[in-house]
Design a protein around this motif. Structure first.
Motif: not given
Length: 403
Positions: A131, A135, A139, A336, A340, A343
């Motif tokens: 991370s 991006t 990612t 993921t 996200h 983040a």
């Protein structure tokens, strides 16, 4: 120079560490669990205990792996990733030696706790590095690559474990894990740079760590992803912990034949993680997660029906292959999406996702055993909980579209 991640946190120009050693460190859990699963009955015999008690060594690792992530993740957001990687990999090697020389099951369980804590510190810091340095679709592809390499663990580890059993005892397996730990530590020293610059670090006290946790848990979609992961992992771990007893005791398979069952099932996950990596970006991660959970529900239902009807080991084997194949979508998609949504604090997000998933998911290890350790118990736990995870994912996705 820094650039803004969409609506969340700045990312730097730090370089992603070499993907293969990073994947092995992040995926240390399959090596520490799957390698010695074929030897669980042998460990019980040598240490003079019951299968249920020796399964505690597996549960102890999983719970410690969970707690370790919850502790280490927020700390990594405060001090950086590399220090935790160094401490975690070195301590993992030392704890593995402790497991190898354990004179009784109590000592083995205690050493497994230390091994789990150490592995967790390294794994959660490694995931946060992704991370820190990537991006968007990049990612997802990196996590897909990590999952594909990690999926080799359940293939290679039991095969290696079976091979070790032909030349030595289960203790030699932990010597192998100690050597791996030394190799991981050397890779960190030689090849890994820090990915979290001082300007992006927060405080390291309990208040600062608690604030980061509260920030993420206040996000409804984050909570839904974590709950989905917890429910589905409880079901999946019921397979991990119980299948050796099902195939060896209930169906009369040898240790080597069971190793083949486990490895061929895990091969399905290797294939599907590679598929995930190719299609992610063209198909949304939420869709891939939903599909994975749906297929996993179907596969676990096959296991349950086969057990109820006494159809024998082959249908159970096939149903489990479907479930492990589904995991090639579930694991990278859930990872993921959680990273996200969380983040703003990548280390803490990795800690909550991995820690709660492994901690509460570890309940699947004794649960199926308490229910009898049979194919019926294993299939029942898997079917109910993976289906529940699917319901949570579908409902949360629909609500997200309506907001």
């Amino acid at each position: 120079m820094t650039t803004k991640r969409r609506g969340t946190r700045p990312t730097t120009g730090a370089v992603l560490p070499p993907i293969v050693p990073l994947a092995l460190i992040v995926g240390v859990s399959p090596f520490a669990t799957d390698m010695y699963i074929p030897a669980l009955p042998a460990i019980a015999r040598e240490l003079g205990t019951t299968p249920g008690v020796v399964q505690l060594s597996l549960t102890a690792f999983l719970v410690a792996f969970a707690v370790g992530q919850l502790l280490a993740g927020p700390v990594s957001d405060g001090i950086g990733r590399r220090p935790l990687l160094l401490v975690g990999t070195t301590a993992f090697a030392l704890a593995s030696v402790g497991c190898a020389v354990a004179p009784d099951v109590g000592t083995l369980v205690a050493a497994r706790v230390l091994q789990g804590l150490a592995g967790a510190a390294a794994a959660v810091a490694g995931r946060a590095m992704v991370s820190d340095t990537t991006t968007g679709a990049r990612t997802a592809k990196v996590f897909g690559t990590l999952a594909a390499i990690n999926a080799l663990g359940p293939v290679v580890a039991p095969l290696a474990g079976g091979a070790v059993l032909t030349v030595g005892s289960w203790r030699l397996m932990f010597v192998v894990l100690a050597v791996l730990g030394v190799g991981f530590a050397a890779a960190v020293v030689l090849r890994f740079g820090e990915t979290l610059p001082p300007a992006s670090r927060g405080g390291t006290g309990f208040r600062d760590n608690g604030r980061r946790i509260r920030d993420l848990l206040a996000i409804g979609r984050f909570r839904a992803y974590v709950l989905t992961g917890v429910l589905s992992t409880i079901g999946f771990f019921a397979y991990i912990a119980t299948s050796s007893f099902v195939f060896q005791r209930q169906y009369g398979f040898s240790e080597q034949l069971y190793t083949l069952v486990f490895a061929t099932n895990a091969t399905m996950m290797v294939v599907t993680t590679l598929v995930f990596r190719r299609v992610v970006g063209r198909v949304s991660e939420d869709t891939l997660l939903t599909v994975g959970l749906l297929v996993g529900t179907v596969g676990s239902t096959v296991v349950l029906v086969a057990a109820l009807t006494g159809a024998g080991p082959v249908p159970v084997w096939c149903g489990l292959a479907v479930v492990t194949g589904a995991w090639g979508f579930v694991l990278p998609a859930a990872m993921t999406r959680t990273q996200h949504v969380g983040a703003a604090h990548p280390g803490t997000a990795a800690a909550l996702q991995g820690g709660l998933t492994f901690g509460l998911g570890g309940l699947g290890t004794p649960l199926a055993g308490v229910l009898g350790g049979t194919a019926l118990a294993m299939g029942g736990v898997m079917a109910v909980l993976i289906a529940a995870a699917l319901v949570v994912q579908v409902v949360a996705t629909r609500r997200g579209r309506n907001t």
